[in-house]
Design an enzyme around this catalytic site. Structure first.
Site, short mmCIF file in Angstrom:
data_model
loop_
_atom_site.label_atom_id
_atom_site.label_comp_id
_atom_site.label_asym_id
_atom_site.label_seq_id
_atom_site.Cartn_x
_atom_site.Cartn_y
_atom_site.Cartn_z
N ARG A 145 11.08 -2.19 11.41
CA ARG A 145 9.92 -1.93 12.19
C ARG A 145 10.00 -3.16 13.38
NH1 ARG A 145 5.01 -0.15 8.59
NH2 ARG A 145 3.89 -1.52 10.07
N ARG B 150 -10.20 0.44 8.70
CA ARG B 150 -9.43 -1.04 8.70
C ARG B 150 -10.64 -2.00 9.42
NH1 ARG B 150 -3.35 -2.46 9.44
NH2 ARG B 150 -2.72 -0.10 8.66
N ARG C 1 -0.52 -10.11 12.58
CA ARG C 1 -1.26 -9.05 11.93
C ARG C 1 -2.03 -9.44 10.88
NH1 ARG C 1 4.06 -5.95 10.35
NH2 ARG C 1 2.82 -4.37 9.15
N LYS D 227 0.79 -1.30 -0.01
CA LYS D 227 0.02 0.01 -0.02
C LYS D 227 0.77 1.19 0.03
CE LYS D 227 -2.10 -1.27 3.91
NZ LYS D 227 -1.37 -2.61 4.12
N ARG E 240 11.83 -5.87 4.90
CA ARG E 240 11.39 -4.51 4.87
C ARG E 240 12.65 -3.74 5.81
NH1 ARG E 240 5.74 -1.89 5.67
NH2 ARG E 240 5.72 -3.06 7.54
P1 AP5 Z 1 4.80 -1.70 1.79
O1 AP5 Z 1 4.66 -0.75 0.73
O2 AP5 Z 1 5.62 -1.04 3.00
O3 AP5 Z 1 3.45 -2.44 2.37
P2 AP5 Z 1 2.42 -1.83 3.15
O4 AP5 Z 1 1.09 -2.59 2.39
O5 AP5 Z 1 1.98 -0.36 3.21
O6 AP5 Z 1 2.75 -2.60 4.59
P3 AP5 Z 1 2.51 -1.97 6.33
O7 AP5 Z 1 3.15 -3.24 6.83
O8 AP5 Z 1 2.59 -0.73 6.15
O9 AP5 Z 1 0.85 -2.17 6.29
P4 AP5 Z 1 0.17 -2.36 7.41
O10 AP5 Z 1 -1.00 -2.19 6.99
O11 AP5 Z 1 0.24 -3.59 8.35
O12 AP5 Z 1 0.91 -1.32 8.58
P5 AP5 Z 1 0.56 0.32 9.11
O13 AP5 Z 1 1.86 1.16 9.24
O14 AP5 Z 1 -0.62 0.75 8.25
O15 AP5 Z 1 5.64 -2.87 1.22
C1 AP5 Z 1 6.15 -3.93 2.43
C2 AP5 Z 1 7.45 -4.41 1.59
O16 AP5 Z 1 7.36 -5.14 0.66
C3 AP5 Z 1 8.44 -3.17 1.51
O17 AP5 Z 1 9.83 -3.67 1.93
C4 AP5 Z 1 8.34 -2.92 0.01
O18 AP5 Z 1 9.60 -2.55 -0.43
C5 AP5 Z 1 8.09 -4.45 -0.64
N1 AP5 Z 1 7.25 -4.47 -1.82
C6 AP5 Z 1 6.19 -3.70 -1.97
N2 AP5 Z 1 5.55 -3.97 -3.11
C7 AP5 Z 1 6.30 -5.02 -3.60
C8 AP5 Z 1 6.27 -5.71 -4.96
N3 AP5 Z 1 5.01 -5.65 -5.70
N4 AP5 Z 1 7.22 -6.89 -4.96
C9 AP5 Z 1 8.11 -6.98 -4.18
N5 AP5 Z 1 8.39 -6.21 -2.90
C10 AP5 Z 1 7.42 -5.25 -2.80
O19 AP5 Z 1 0.17 -0.20 10.55
C11 AP5 Z 1 0.87 -0.62 11.42
C12 AP5 Z 1 -0.24 -0.67 12.70
O20 AP5 Z 1 -0.53 0.52 13.08
C13 AP5 Z 1 -1.13 -1.72 12.69
O21 AP5 Z 1 -0.82 -3.22 12.68
C14 AP5 Z 1 -2.12 -1.15 13.68
O22 AP5 Z 1 -1.47 -1.52 14.90
C15 AP5 Z 1 -1.80 0.36 13.58
N6 AP5 Z 1 -2.71 1.01 12.55
C16 AP5 Z 1 -2.73 1.53 11.64
N7 AP5 Z 1 -3.63 2.03 10.93
C17 AP5 Z 1 -4.82 1.45 11.79
C18 AP5 Z 1 -6.30 1.67 11.68
N8 AP5 Z 1 -6.84 2.24 10.71
N9 AP5 Z 1 -6.96 0.99 12.77
C19 AP5 Z 1 -6.36 0.50 13.68
N10 AP5 Z 1 -4.97 0.39 14.17
C20 AP5 Z 1 -4.19 0.89 12.85
#
Ligand code: AP5
Length: 217
Positions: free
Chosen positions: A160, A88, A171, A14, A127
């Site tokens: 992270r 979410r 997760r 994302k 990552r």
């Molecule tokens: P990346 O682009 O970083 O993936 P992402 O989908 O953004 O992953 P996140 O881990 O950031 O998502 P998440 O939803 O768990 O975490 P968030 O920070 O929102 O890509 C991942 C890796 O893959 C990178 O190394 C990239 O280079 C590689 N990659 C990407 N695309 C690729 C491809 N096509 N091919 C190969 N490699 C690729 O949330 C963290 C925490 O915050 C949650 O667990 C929760 O505790 C809290 N939180 C956040 N939002 C909420 C909410 N709305 N409600 C409640 N709690 C929340």
């Protein structure tokens, strides 16, 4: 004020694919990034969120919706938002709908990044992130030009706390239980476009651009 929602499991890409829409004037709002900023600043909200995030649980809906409400209140009304990792839960989706009505806006499209669990685990465990500018890399799929150093800031990259295999599995389970119901919710509203996220980064970006079309961008 209109919005696009990026939906998909942790690690589906994302954050990575959001560049496509940022380049077209979308204001990228990642609730994960907003929460990590609160942790960095050691605010009460950050201290409360940290423990939940580190163990892979969600932060309470009212906290997350409160952050989004603040962001929207600070906008001038003409902005286009790209919500990444929000909503979410069904409650968050319903709250977002109400917030959009308040500003005479709407969610225009929901982009679902579809990716199998085994791919996600490899992506998240490999990552690396820049603590200064937030740039995201992968040790194999998207490495920095030199060693473990950010191309933009020149500083050491870090992993992270929630990117261990054990926490990623947690997760994924939380995603299946609490976020997957949003797929049916948005399908019902005819807003979902599904993208195969198990392709190269360039291919995923191209598919997102194609799927949204020039008008939406
Ligand atoms: P990346 O682009 O970083 O993936 P992402 O989908 O953004 O992953 P996140 O881990 O950031 O998502 P998440 O939803 O768990 O975490 P968030 O920070 O929102 O890509 C991942 C890796 O893959 C990178 O190394 C990239 O280079 C590689 N990659 C990407 N695309 C690729 C491809 N096509 N091919 C190969 N490699 C690729 O949330 C963290 C925490 O915050 C949650 O667990 C929760 O505790 C809290 N939180 C956040 N939002 C909420 C909410 N709305 N409600 C409640 N709690 C929340």
């Amino acid at each position: 004020m209109n919005a696009i929602v990026l939906l998909g499991p942790p690690g589906a890409g994302k954050g990575t694919v959001s560049d496509v829409l940022i380049a077209r004037g979308y204001n990228h709002i990642s609730t994960g990034n907003l929460l990590r900023e609160q942790i960095r600043l050691e605010t009460p909200l950050g201290l409360q969120a940290r423990e939940r995030m580190d163990r892979g649980s969600f932060v309470p809906d009212d906290v997350v919706v409160g952050m989004i409400r603040e962001v929207m209140a600070a906008s001038d009304g003409s902005q286009k938002f790209l919500f990444d990792g929000f909503p979410r839960t069904l409650i968050q989706a319903q709250m977002l709908e109400k917030l959009m009505v308040e500003v005479n806006g709407e969610v225009k499209q929901v982009v679902l990044l579809d990716c199998p669990d085994h791919v996600i685990i490899d992506r998240l465990v490999g990552r690396r992130t820049c603590g200064k500018c937030g740039s995201v890399y992968h040790v194999t799929f998207n490495p920095p030009s030199q060693g473990n150093v950010c191309d933009v800031e020149g500083c050491e990259l870090s992993q992270r706390a929630d990117d261990t295999e054990e926490t990623v599995r947690k997760r994924l389970a939380v995603y299946q239980q609490r976020t997957e119901p949003l797929i049916a919710y948005y399908k019902e509203k005819n807003l979902i476009v599904t993208i195969n996220a198990n392709q190269s980064i360039a291919e995923v970006r191209a598919d997102v651009s194609d799927a949204l079309g020039v008008d939406a961008l």
